[in-house]
Scaffold this active site. Structure first.
Site, PDB file in Angstrom:
ATOM      1  N   ARG A  34       1.036   5.587  -5.993  1.00 50.51           N
ATOM      2  CA  ARG A  34       1.689   6.886  -6.216  1.00 50.51           C
ATOM      3  C   ARG A  34       3.325   6.494  -7.318  1.00 50.51           C
ATOM      4  NH1 ARG A  34       0.788   7.509  -1.667  1.00 50.51           N
ATOM      5  NH2 ARG A  34       1.035   5.586  -1.407  1.00 50.51           N
ATOM      6  N   THR A  35       3.477   4.756  -7.613  1.00 49.99           N
ATOM      7  CA  THR A  35       4.062   4.097  -8.677  1.00 49.99           C
ATOM      8  C   THR A  35       3.925   3.615  -9.870  1.00 49.99           C
ATOM      9  OG1 THR A  35       5.347   3.073  -6.451  1.00 49.99           O
ATOM     10  CG2 THR A  35       6.538   2.507  -8.859  1.00 49.99           C
ATOM     11  N   ARG A  57       5.192  -5.359 -10.760  1.00 51.05           N
ATOM     12  CA  ARG A  57       5.463  -5.617  -9.126  1.00 51.05           C
ATOM     13  C   ARG A  57       4.948  -6.548  -8.851  1.00 51.05           C
ATOM     14  NH1 ARG A  57       3.274  -0.591  -4.671  1.00 51.05           N
ATOM     15  NH2 ARG A  57       5.419   0.196  -5.153  1.00 51.05           N
ATOM     16  N   HIS A 111      13.329  -2.215  -5.040  1.00 54.71           N
ATOM     17  CA  HIS A 111      12.658  -1.012  -5.860  1.00 54.71           C
ATOM     18  C   HIS A 111      13.597  -0.647  -6.692  1.00 54.71           C
ATOM     19  CE1 HIS A 111       9.525   0.960  -6.948  1.00 54.71           C
ATOM     20  NE2 HIS A 111       8.314   1.312  -5.477  1.00 54.71           N
TER      21      HIS A 111
END
Length: 1884
Positions: A1631-1632, A1680, A1708
């Protein structure tokens, strides 16, 4: 062919399955359950369409050998009478039966009732059939079966009984595979090959003699004898002869009757093929040739006579079997409704000399009778003896006997003289009415007792007249109606419907005909007043004549008229004063009912138990009527209604009969009503039907009328309550219930068109002279809005209080009533126990608007049906059905969601339970239940209403849904797919009425003109939209998620229009959208943006539009603090009301405190919204149409009253008369900005307040509003038509540029129903109270206002005006007007303060005061009001600075209430009073009527340039991408000011209504500039949420909202074109990474994805080196990394901003941003909510970041996690420090769930554990499923950062509260905003 499943569940577990198989080319096979004799059987399968009379039908010998299908679905209701009771006269034949046994071979029904209810019943139908040895099956889709027989013809069938009852049917099993092995299958038997007559005929001759006193004697002293040949004779034929005084000798079918002596020969009905009975035919031929006596035959006897006379017979395709079959006399032209049962017919083409047709079937043209032109021989195909069915042709027995007697007297055989005259003479006596122009009187504004049904009936009448080529003129000031729209009437006058103005219009228009029966009591009253003038005015009254109306309205005349024909009315006396009323009541005996004559909806009526109550009621009744009827009370009796139609030729039918659920005592408008009646036997039904036709014939009604009865439930005693000789509320209900267009037909009949020459509009192939057969049941439930009014009793009695009604259609009562309950209000789930606070005993004994729910609560708490019946007298049949619903609800509740049997789900659906209701029982969700339904193929069937129970094909798509069926009636595949669904208005209520019906109908008409197929969904029988020919398909169904979704998918719809039906349809828009329904027009997310006060407020702030200060508060202290801050007064909107109106204005601390303590609840669970109330401000209405965010039409209108009066109660003026050009310009520009910001496509309505040329927005409705019809008709441009075209992309011209005439103003005024609402205080406030509206047009506002004022039913003062003005300021304001009115000669009276003020100012005025009742003082205001000495009362209450107890009764209230009760015009608003007085002063004489009063269209003024909106929607450019505009400092000239100046310059001072905006103006400001000017993120890394303030978040979310709008409009934008983003993920991400990638690309930039697994990291490259390398190529980096310190390293060494996409278990930030944005979008606000975090709080970095951001808001945080996964202590401590910590728990309890506004669920992350065993132990600690969410609020959201494992079940995905996938979508917009802000829009 597969076997169709049963359409219901077994009544008893022991009921075996049964299969019905047909023997034809398709081999249709259906299944059900056995309820008769446990045996198999074969026979001929036939159907009959009668709705009553199963006992009579089953014992009719004509059915011998046949398996009978009864089309009416509910059978067995009234049981079976005692077989041992014999006929009093005939003695040896049963009283209630047609033969000594059941003759059918088998019975097929849809739904069977074992628990019967009738005073004569001794047995259930099933038990009787078992005793008679006849099998029967229930649970069959009998409509499907009937259609099959209709299309294929009658065929053989066989009933096959299950062998082993232990084998149970299951939906999931293949039970019916090889079904023949599991059932006993009989051989096929064709009864038509047998001599059935031999089976049914008696064996020996039998003589029946009449009573001596009635015997008809011959000259020789002997009684006249008729010899009857029994070929299957029904007992009632014997009764019909013997009761008429003749002997009847009955002989067997093969008896040699020629040797007998007799005076007349009769041949009975019977079964089978007449061609088999050759011996009988031979004997009859001899009898005909011998011609010894008159001869008469019925049914089979008719066929035998025809064959004996030389004609032949034919077998009909499926026969005629029913009780509503029209037979037209060839002699008189009269059409009779007949009962029939036959499969053969005489071929009229084969008739020999001297034989002619006597009757012809008006539907199929088949022969119904023959006669000999020379001799007294005749026969008929139908059954004149009826039983079952109507007795209309029973006179034929008299005709036959008369011919016999005549022959005895003259000894000459002469042709029979048939009654009814000759057709030529009848036509000459009633020639067609030749009129060229007809005036139709409308009903005026909607009020309690006279509502939208008259829009429907008037529209139908006009349609019928236009079909006849007649020019129609309509007078109706109700501008919101369809009938006052362009294209219907040729001319529409918006004028009062009173004698004065009707007279003026007649003189002006010179019509030659007038209809007074389509406008309710209003129109009738005018007709009565003008009856003596019509002739001199050259006008003929069409339809029912005024004398008839007067007879029905005058209680004494009516009673006398009934006495003339021996009919029964309740004992009564008409009185004209109170002393006579007391004497009358004493004569009759208390209790009595008091009724006012000439009153609508029971106005002025009620029950009096004693003399005191009598006097009180009479006082009010005499105030509205010169006559009062005191009559016997029959409380507890059944109330029955019939709708009757009669033409000038005496053809008379009953179209619909209805039974009130409630016994007599409640006005029928306030009662639950079912159609057809459920508890009447054939004898009951036709007894009342015969009475109805006799009464209507005697009264001379031509057209339609309604008759109401009281019927003793324990005998045949009945009384006629009243006749309404006009179209009524019940008429509209009956029209929709049956599909029979009563008003349309009545209008035709008024022109002397014979009823049998009017085509059935539904079938298009049959005539209108028939009585509809229903194969469904209809239930009507009223809608009340009594809670809006303090002091109004909710008790129901004989005076109507409901403001609307709903109608539901189903195949069972249970299904139907549950649908109807839900239709009344979204909060009502169906018939189940509720939490409503009530005393069950009180509610049952004293009916109120909560009575039905009291019955549910009573049944749920153990009350027996018998006990409830004792307390309510509601028929036990209804109560038993309701008890079954409670029982099944409890059965469902016993199951959990996972093991809920699918068979029980199907049973629940068949009983009318909806998904939401079932979900509540199971602690599940609506969508979860739907999912189970879909998975198991449980869908409703589409069924058709066709008026003929499927006997003939229907050409309309008048449809409903039912689960009690196995096949669809309508096909929406292929070319029939793609229809656009338009959601209708739903039930009328205060605040939503006929105006939304206008909007939905106009939408449909617009679409159909463009060739688009349309579907209307609505359930309101009062509406035009529910007229079956308004749309291509009409679904008479509820407007809720479940139903709309079902229809959407079943019809393969092309989209749904939600913006035309008012708030009802708007409320479900977002849920439909989330279920992937294509919602046409404005996006539902944008609708939500306007509906949610937080979102809308933020949007207004962002575009620089002002609004009154407001805040949502959760305590009294907070409320008082805010009120002080903004200064009093304040408007308070509570979310939970304890008593009284929902909204209130408070003027002080004490006032506010008392209101919040006494009237409403205020807490965290029930917050109140408090808004600054701006006094002395003007309210302005804006109705507009927008397309893709650009205005294409708008109309500005102003309120006469200052702000503080609800817009629905306000007086509206168009064009605005008192607004400056500057103010209008501001309003237009603000509207354009709002339309742009919400990207509106379709209608919108905005309410503004203005003070000192400052404007503020009160609210915005992204839908049509109640003022749309008014403004559309005044300006001559239909805004709804434009909006519809905008919604579906049809080209049109924006701003048609129609110039209004000079001296042209429209004024709309409210219509109130305070007279109905006893006790209500008739003052105006912020809560709407009006039930309707009227409007008029004049040369100025005063001219228009006076006409509108009178149109609302108020008379202008003639002499005396009473004043009671509250404040000094208001007295001062009115002073000039008061002085003017005095000069005109009016007498003024005033209460103390008002008297003193005006006397001091030199105004002549007399003093009056409210006195005690006993005070007879000359100054008693009470006496002046009670004696009607006041013509107008102006009472303006002062603002209530100190809140008084609800029980406090002020003198002002007493006097206002008296004015209403004594019908004295009352004005309670200063601005309105001023307007009225000035208007009277300006126009003291009669107001002329003319063209200005009519509906007009205005010519367009041509313009040089074509408008871009003429382009197709697919090619028209979007106006702009962005709606954002940041106001600059006042000193600078920003874009707002420049654009606003252009707007102001463009607006013509002479036209402030609807001028277009200049094309060159810019509504929206550039987002690029905003990002430059206000960017705290620019070139900064996003490492932690801790670095951002609430202001920074506001900026981010503001830009994110714009990004969302931009993506919706254009998909992508080039803000970051040429920029490069690098993403570097050291951990897996879907998703990110995808979200950032998509965000960058939608911004026009590019993305380089670097994966750690395939980069230099594998070679050992450090994070520092990687970041430094990537920053050399990129404009930003998204990183990330599993290490917490990674982000610090990256930001330290990167040359470009780094965005943290997750640093181990720490943070996050961007997920937290999107989480916060999600909460804001889902709930509207982050403040004042409770957030519950569930799951892994230790490692959940998304939780850590979100918790940190929540410090900026007032929230409560609950923590739910295992001990091992607790939130890190430092984060937990920060929550405690902020005083935000709520509950901490290891369990996710019901209480925590119920408390949560946000349930934030996290995954237990396997990658964070070193021990697999520990992970396995903890991974399923929490599982959120539908059962968990059953305890949650309806308005909350479930969030999850994803991915998930097991912590949220997939079943939750379909719940509207599941926001986690929407979370991802929101994340796209947030990350787009973040990238744009971080990277910036400029290169440097």
């Amino acid at each position: 062919m597969p076997v169709a499943n049963p359409v219901c569940s077994p009544l008893k577990e022991s009921d075996p399955l049964m299969v019905l198989q047909l023997r034809d080319d398709q081999g249709l096979t259906v299944s059900g359950y056995s309820f008769g004799a446990q045996k198999s059987m074969s026979g001929e399968l036939v159907f009959q369409t009668g709705m009553v009379g199963y006992v009579e039908s089953l014992t009719d010998p004509s059915y011998e050998g046949q398996i009978l299908v009864i089309t009416y679905p509910i059978v067995g209701n009234y049981g079976v009478p005692d077989e041992s009771v014999m006929d009093e006269l005939l003695q040896d034949i049963p009283k209630y039966f047609e033969s000594s046994r059941v003759h059918i071979s088998g019975l097929v029904v849809a739904s069977y009732t074992e628990q019967f209810s009738h005073y004569l019943a001794k047995s259930s139908l099933g038990a009787w059939l078992q005793r008679q040895g006849v099998p029967a099956i229930y649970g069959v889709d009998t409509r499907q079966l009937t259609k099959h027989l209709r299309d294929k013809g009658s065929t053989l069938g066989r009933l096959c009984l299950q062998n082993d009852i232990s084998q149970k049917f299951s939906l999931k099993s293949s039970f019916f595979n090889e079904w023949e092995t599991k059932f006993t299958v009989p051989e096929w038997v064709d009864p038509n090959l047998k001599n059935l007559v031999a089976k049914v005929s008696l064996k020996e001759p039998k003589l029946y003699k009449p009573a001596p006193e009635t015997a008809i004697k011959k000259a020789n002293g002997k009684t006249v004898r008729i010899l009857a040949i029994d070929v299957g004779m029904k007992y009632n034929q014997i009764r019909c002869f013997v009761t008429r005084g003749v002997e009847l000798m009955i002989v067997p079918w093969d008896y040699d009757f020629l040797k007998e002596e007799y005076d007349g020969l009769f041949i009975s009905n019977g079964p089978g093929d007449p061609s088999i009975l050759t011996n009988v035919v031979d004997n009859l031929r001899t009898a005909l040739e011998q011609a010894k006596t008159p001869i008469f035959g019925i049914c089979l006897g008719h066929q035998l006579i025809a064959r004996a006379a030389g004609a032949s017979t034919i077998k009909l395709k499926f026969g005629n079997r029913g009780q509503n079959i029209p037979a037209t006399s060839t002699i008189s032209g009269r059409c009779y409704i007949t009962s029939q049962n036959h499969g053969y017919a005489v071929d009229a083409n084969t008739l020999q000399n001297n034989w002619k047709e006597l009757f012809v079937n008006a539907n199929d043209g088949s022969n119904e009778g023959i006669y000999n032109t020379d001799l007294p021989f005749f026969s008929v195909q139908f059954h004149p003896e009826s039983t079952p069915g109507p007795k209309d042709t029973e006179f034929l027995f008299d005709t036959f006997i008369q011919s016999v007697v005549k022959f005895q007297e003259t000894k000459k055989l002469e042709p029979v003289q048939f009654p009814g005259g000759l057709i030529a003479d009848n036509r000459a006596a009633h020639p067609a009415v030749k009129v060229k122009k007809v005036l139709v009187l409308g009903s005026g504004g909607l009020s309690i007792g006279q509502a939208g049904e008259f829009d429907y009936s008037g529209s139908q009448a006009i349609k019928a007249l236009k079909e006849e080529g007649i020019y129609t003129v309509l007078i109706n000031p109700n501008i919101a109606t369809i009938q006052t729209s362009q294209g219907l009437a040729d001319k529409v006058y918006f004028l009062p419907v009173n004698a004065e103005f009707v007279r003026k219009v007649i003189k002006l228009e010179q019509p030659d005909g007038i209809y007074c029966t389509f406008g309710g009591q209003t129109a009738l009253s005018v007709g009565i007043e003008l009856k003596d003038e019509f002739e001199s005015l050259g006008v003929k009254v069409l339809g029912t004549q005024i004398e008839t109306v007067i007879t029905t309205e005058d209680r004494e005349l009516f009673a006398n008229a009934m006495e003339e024909i021996g009919e029964k009315c309740a004992k009564s006396h008409a009185t004209s004063n109170i002393p006579d009323s007391i004497v009358a009541a004493q004569d009759i005996g208390f209790p009595v009912i008091v009724r006012a004559a000439f009153a609508l909806g029971g106005l002025g009526s009620g029950f009096a138990e004693n003399e005191e109550q009598l006097v009180e009621l009479c006082n009010k009744a005499f105030a509205t009527s010169p006559q009062v009827l005191i009559e016997r009370s029959m409380k507890g009796w059944k109330e029955i209604e019939y709708e009757v139609v009669r033409d000038a030729f005496d053809n008379c039918i009953t179209v619909c009969n209805m039974e009130n659920f409630d016994p007599l005592g409640i006005h029928t408008g306030d009662s639950i009503v079912v159609a057809p009646s459920q508890t009447l036997s054939d004898d009951d039904y036709n007894m009342l039907r015969t009475t109805a036709t006799n009464v209507i014939r005697h009264l001379g009604v031509v057209g339609e009328c309604n008759i109401q009865y009281a019927l003793n439930p324990f005998s045949k005693e009945y009384c006629i309550i009243e006749v309404n000789a006009r179209l009524s509320r019940s008429s509209a209900l009956a029209s929709k219930a049956t599909g029979y267009p009563l008003a349309y037909t009545a209008a035709k009949l008024g022109l002397n068109i014979p009823l049998n020459e009017v085509t059935n509009e539904v079938t298009k192939s049959t005539c209108s002279c028939f009585e509809p057969s229903l194969d469904y049941i209809v239930t009507k439930i009223p809608r009340w809005d009594l809670k809006k009014f303090t002091r109004v009793s909710t008790a129901l009695s004989s005076s109507m209080k409901s403001v609307g009604e709903v109608m539901a259609i189903g195949r069972t009562f249970e299904e139907c009533i549950q649908k109807a309950i839900r239709e009344t209000d979204y909060q009502n789930l169906g018939f189940n126990a509720t939490n409503a606070l009530m005393s069950i005993d009180n509610e049952l004994q004293t009916p109120s608007d909560q009575r039905l729910f009291a019955v549910a609560n009573a049944l749920s708490t153990g009350y027996s049906v018998d006990k409830i019946w004792e307390m309510t007298k509601i028929d036990k049949w209804f109560l038993n059905k309701l008890a079954k619903l409670i029982q099944v609800g409890e059965e469902i509740s016993a199951y959990s969601g996972k093991d809920f049997p699918v068979e029980l789900l199907l049973n629940a659906k068949q009983l009318g339970f909806d998904d939401r209701q079932i979900a509540k029982f199971l602690n599940s969700s609506e969508n979860a239940i739907r999912d189970v339904r879909v998975e198991n193929g449980i869908f409703p069937a589409i069924k058709q209403i066709d008026t003929v129970a499927a006997e003939f094909p229907s050409s309309t798509n008048y449809l409903y849904l039912t689960y009690n069926a196995s096949a669809h009636d309508a096909d929406f595949e292929g070319t029939n797919s793609g229809s656009i669904i338009v959601l209708g208005s739903g039930v009328y209520r205060i605040g939503s009425s006929v105006e939304f019906d206008y909007c939905s109908v106009t939408t449909v008409r617009t679409l159909r003109k463009q060739g688009m197929k349309t579907i209307i969904i609505n359930y309101n029988p009062e509406t035009v939209s529910t007229d079956f020919d308004e749309s291509d398909s009409l679904f008479f169904e509820n407007i809720n998620n479940e139903t709309v979704l079902d229809i959407y998918h079943l019809t393969n719809s092309g989209g749904v229009v939600v913006s035309m039906g008012g708030q009802t349809s708007n409320n479900i828009a977002l849920n439909l959208y989330r279920q992937n329904v294509k919602v046409l027009g404005t996006s539902p997310e944008m609708i939500d943006g306007a509906e949610n006060r937080y979102k809308f407020s933020r949007m207004l702030d962002s575009i620089g539009i002002d609004q009154p200060a407001w805040k949502e508060l959760t305590s009294i202290d907070e409320a008082q603090d805010f009120a002080k801050k903004v200064s009093y007064p304040v408007l308070v909107r509570p979310s939970y009301v304890l008593s009284g109106a929902a909204m209130n204005v408070c003027y002080s601390d004490e006032d506010l405190k008392k209101y919040l303590n006494e009237a409403v609840a205020v807490s965290r669970d029930y917050p109140v919204v408090i808004t600054k109330f701006i006094q002395d401000s003007k309210e302005i209405e804006m109705d507009a149409v927008s397309r893709d965010g650009k205005l294409v039409m708008h109309v500005v209108s102003e309120h006469v009253e200052n702000a503080g009066v609800h817009s629905g109660d306000a007086t509206l003026v168009v064009p605005p008369q008192d607004l400056s050009k500057h103010t209008v310009s501001k309003i237009v520009y603000a509207t354009a900005k709002i339309a742009e910001a919400l990207n509106i496509t379709g209608p919108l309505n905005i309410q503004f307040i203005a003070k000192d040329e400052d404007i503020k927005v009160i609210e915005c409705n992204v839908r049509a509003s109640r003022s749309f019809p008014f403004v559309s008709k005044i300006v001559g441009t239909d805004l709804i038509e434009l909006a519809t075209k905008a919604i579906v992309g049809i080209p049109f011209k924006a701003y048609p540029n129609k110039k209004l005439p000079e001296q042209y103003v429209g004024v709309k005024v409210p219509q109130f129903s305070f007279a109905r609402l006893l006790g209500a205080d008739p003052v105006l406030g912020v809560e709407m109270a009006s039930t309707g509206e009227v409007a008029a047009i004049g040369k100025d506002k005063y001219d228009a206002y006076l006409k509108a004022y009178m149109a609302s039913g108020l008379a202008l003062p003639k002499k005396n005006i009473l004043l009671s003005i509250g404040s000094y300021k208001e007295k001062q304001e009115l002073l000039p007007a008061i002085k003017t009115i005095v000069k005109m000669g009016y007498n003024l009276y005033g209460t103390s303060g008002t008297f003193n003020f005006y006397q001091e100012h030199g105004v002549p005025i007399q003093f009056l005061e409210v006195m005690d009742k006993e005070d007879e003082s000359d100054h008693s205001l009470n006496n002046y009001l009670a004696n009607n000495l006041i013509d107008l009362y102006i009472n303006v209450p002062s603002n209530n600075k100190v809140r008084r107890p609800a029980t406090y009764v002020s003198k002002g209230y007493v006097s206002r209430r008296m004015a209403i009760d004594y019908s004295i015009p009352l004005v309670t608003n200063n601005k309105v009073a001023k307007m009225l007085i000035n208007a009277i002063a300006k126009y003291p004489n009669d107001l002329p009527v003319g063209e200005i009063d009519t509906l007009r269209s205005f010519p367009e003024i041509s313009t040089a340039a074509d408008d871009e909106w003429e382009q197709d929607v697919s090619t028209s450019p979007a106006a702009r991408r962005f709606s954002f505009n940041k106001p600059a400092p006042i000193a600078s000239k920003d874009m707002f000011e420049q654009s606003f100046e252009k707007v102001e310059q463009a607006i013509d001072e002479s036209d402030l209504v609807s001028q277009p905006l200049p094309k060159e103006i810019k509504i929206a400001g550039p987002l690029e500039q905003y990002i430059r000017d206000s960017n705290p993120f620019l070139k900064k890394s996003v490492a932690s949420v801790k670095q951002f303030s609430r202001s920074d978040l506001h900026t981010l979310f503001t830009v994110a909202a714009e990004m969302r709008l931009a993506v919706q409009r254009e998909g992508s934008i080039d803000l970051l074109k040429g920029r490069l983003l690098t993403t570097m993920f050291y951990e897996p991400s879907t998703r990110t990474s995808t979200s950032f990638n998509a965000a960058m690309q939608r911004l026009g930039g590019r993305v380089v994805e670097v994966k750690a697994g395939s980069s230099s990291v594998k070679k050992g490259e450090s994070l520092k080196d990687t970041i430094m390398t990537l920053s050399s190529y990129s404009d930003a980096i998204v990183l990330r990394h599993p290490e917490a310190s990674s982000i610090n390293t990256a930001t330290k060494f990167s040359q470009v901003p780094v965005i943290n996409a997750g640093n181990g278990s720490e943070e996050h930030p961007t997920q937290a941003f999107l989480d916060l944005f999600t909460i804001r979008e889902e709930l509207g606000s982050v403040n004042g909510i409770t957030v519950t975090f569930v799951g892994d709080l230790k490692y959940g970095r998304t939780v850590h970041s979100l918790v940190a951001l929540l410090k900026h808001y007032q929230v409560k945080i609950n923590l739910v996690c295992p001990d091992e996964l607790q939130l890190p202590e430092d984060i937990r401590s920060s929550i405690i420090t902020r005083n935000q910590l709520g509950s901490e728990s290891e369990k996710l309890t019901k209480e925590i769930i119920a408390d949560s506004d946000v349930l934030y669920v996290t995954r237990v992350q396997q990658e964070r554990f070193t021990s697999q065993e520990e992970y396995e132990r903890l991974k399923n600690s929490y599982v959120v499923d539908n059962k968990v969410l059953s305890h949650a609020k309806q308005h909350m959201c479930v969030m999850h950062p994803l991915p998930r494992v097991n912590e949220i079940k997939e079943e939750v995905d379909f719940d509207h509260r599941a926001a986690y996938f929407r979370q991802m979508r929101y994340g796209l917009f947030v990350r787009m905003a973040l990238l744009a802000l971080v990277i910036g829009v400029d290169y440097w």
